[in-house]
Design an enzyme around this catalytic site. Sequence first.
Site, PDB file in Angstrom:
ATOM      1  N   SER A 169       0.821  -1.212   0.000  1.00  0.00           N
ATOM      2  CA  SER A 169       0.000   0.000   0.000  1.00  0.00           C
ATOM      3  C   SER A 169       0.856   1.264   0.000  1.00  0.00           C
ATOM      4  O   SER A 169       1.996   1.259   0.456  1.00  0.00           O
ATOM      5  CB  SER A 169      -0.936   0.020   1.205  1.00  0.00           C
ATOM      6  OG  SER A 169      -0.206   0.275   2.384  1.00  0.00           O
ATOM      7  N   ASP A 212      -3.002  -2.690  -1.877  1.00  0.00           N
ATOM      8  CA  ASP A 212      -3.931  -2.593  -0.756  1.00  0.00           C
ATOM      9  C   ASP A 212      -4.433  -1.155  -0.620  1.00  0.00           C
ATOM     10  O   ASP A 212      -3.657  -0.207  -0.721  1.00  0.00           O
ATOM     11  CB  ASP A 212      -3.194  -3.032   0.523  1.00  0.00           C
ATOM     12  CG  ASP A 212      -4.137  -3.299   1.672  1.00  0.00           C
ATOM     13  OD1 ASP A 212      -5.328  -3.611   1.420  1.00  0.00           O
ATOM     14  OD2 ASP A 212      -3.683  -3.220   2.828  1.00  0.00           O
ATOM     15  N   ASP A 253     -10.438   1.155  -3.036  1.00  0.00           N
ATOM     16  CA  ASP A 253     -11.130   1.485  -1.788  1.00  0.00           C
ATOM     17  C   ASP A 253     -11.851   2.821  -1.911  1.00  0.00           C
ATOM     18  O   ASP A 253     -11.237   3.879  -1.841  1.00  0.00           O
ATOM     19  CB  ASP A 253     -10.128   1.516  -0.633  1.00  0.00           C
ATOM     20  CG  ASP A 253     -10.811   1.831   0.698  1.00  0.00           C
ATOM     21  OD1 ASP A 253     -12.052   2.004   0.708  1.00  0.00           O
ATOM     22  OD2 ASP A 253     -10.106   1.906   1.718  1.00  0.00           O
ATOM     23  N   GLY A 300      -8.206  -5.864   8.870  1.00  0.00           N
ATOM     24  CA  GLY A 300      -8.024  -5.688  10.315  1.00  0.00           C
ATOM     25  C   GLY A 300      -7.911  -7.000  11.060  1.00  0.00           C
ATOM     26  O   GLY A 300      -8.474  -7.162  12.147  1.00  0.00           O
ATOM     27  N   SER A 346      -5.266  -8.289  12.524  1.00  0.00           N
ATOM     28  CA  SER A 346      -4.394  -8.230  13.714  1.00  0.00           C
ATOM     29  C   SER A 346      -5.186  -7.931  14.977  1.00  0.00           C
ATOM     30  O   SER A 346      -6.062  -7.062  14.977  1.00  0.00           O
ATOM     31  CB  SER A 346      -3.329  -7.137  13.537  1.00  0.00           C
ATOM     32  OG  SER A 346      -2.414  -7.523  12.542  1.00  0.00           O
ATOM     33  N   ASN A 368      -6.566  -9.845   5.781  1.00  0.00           N
ATOM     34  CA  ASN A 368      -5.455  -8.895   5.746  1.00  0.00           C
ATOM     35  C   ASN A 368      -4.788  -8.804   7.112  1.00  0.00           C
ATOM     36  O   ASN A 368      -5.467  -8.661   8.124  1.00  0.00           O
ATOM     37  CB  ASN A 368      -5.967  -7.514   5.346  1.00  0.00           C
ATOM     38  CG  ASN A 368      -6.241  -7.405   3.864  1.00  0.00           C
ATOM     39  OD1 ASN A 368      -6.497  -8.406   3.194  1.00  0.00           O
ATOM     40  ND2 ASN A 368      -6.189  -6.197   3.344  1.00  0.00           N
TER      41      ASN A 368
HETATM   42 ZN   LIG Z   1      -7.443  -2.673   5.343  1.00  0.00          ZN
END
Ligand SMILES: [Zn+2]
Length: 274
Positions: free
Chosen positions: A49, A79, A101, A204, A206, A225
């Site tokens: 990203s 990303d 996005d 998200g 993590s 992700n």
């Molecule tokens: Zn994301």
Amino acid sequence: MLVSMIPMLQKARAEGYGVAAPSVNNEDAIYGAVAAAEECNTPVILDISFGLTRNVVRLGRLAEDIARDARVPVAINQDHGREFEHAIWCIRAGFTDIMVDRSQLPFEENIAQVADLTRIAHAVNVGVEAELGHVGQGYQYEIDRDAALTDPAMAKEYCERTGIDCLAIAIGTAHGEYKGTPYLDFDRLHAIFDKVSLPLVLHGGSGTGDENLAKATHEGISKVNLATDLFMAGWQAALDSGCRDGRTAYRHIERGYKEKLMHFMRLFGQVNKA
Ligand SMILES: [Zn+2]
């Protein structure tokens, strides 16, 4: 081998497992991610990203080179692409997939912009991920958790009208570290899974918890992700090693990142799915 993430994710959806999409921000992370995939004999999606990388196009070229030599399928995905021009740069640089996005735009505007870029991407066999609803930030989880969860009926319409290949949904996860305990809306996931035939993506990953992620990938999420947990594991490995110089620190960071990613790959049920 270098492949698009789309057939990877279609297979994952059909067989009921998830594919990890680690965020990579430099050469060491790319090597760590590909090594994890090879050791688990499984596909992997390298997420790159603009926010995390000095030069996305250059890193994408390096990733492409490493991916071609890999013994397992490797996809390279832009990303969170938020600019039209960035998407075009990534397509030209050889990315196999892009995430467009526009999740913070109103529904109709989101559809219009995503449909536009999808048409362009498909003309050169690049896959497209887009997001409906909005996955917010963990540091303001209390506000963001319920702010824009994905509506199942709108998700169906969104996929049909944009022509995308996979859909990122908001079911209660958040980016970065959570302030508070994450709780996922699995009923919503099931409802979206029933209405939408495309692979579903969870951002998200993590800090979301092993139990939640295992359940999500067994009940309809095909791509997860991951960023913060991997970067933190790499950093912790370097600290734990007691190394005192920059040369060897990178090796420990790569190893910590790789081992954490392998943990997630086992959790998602993707081992030996190459
Ligand atoms: Zn994301």
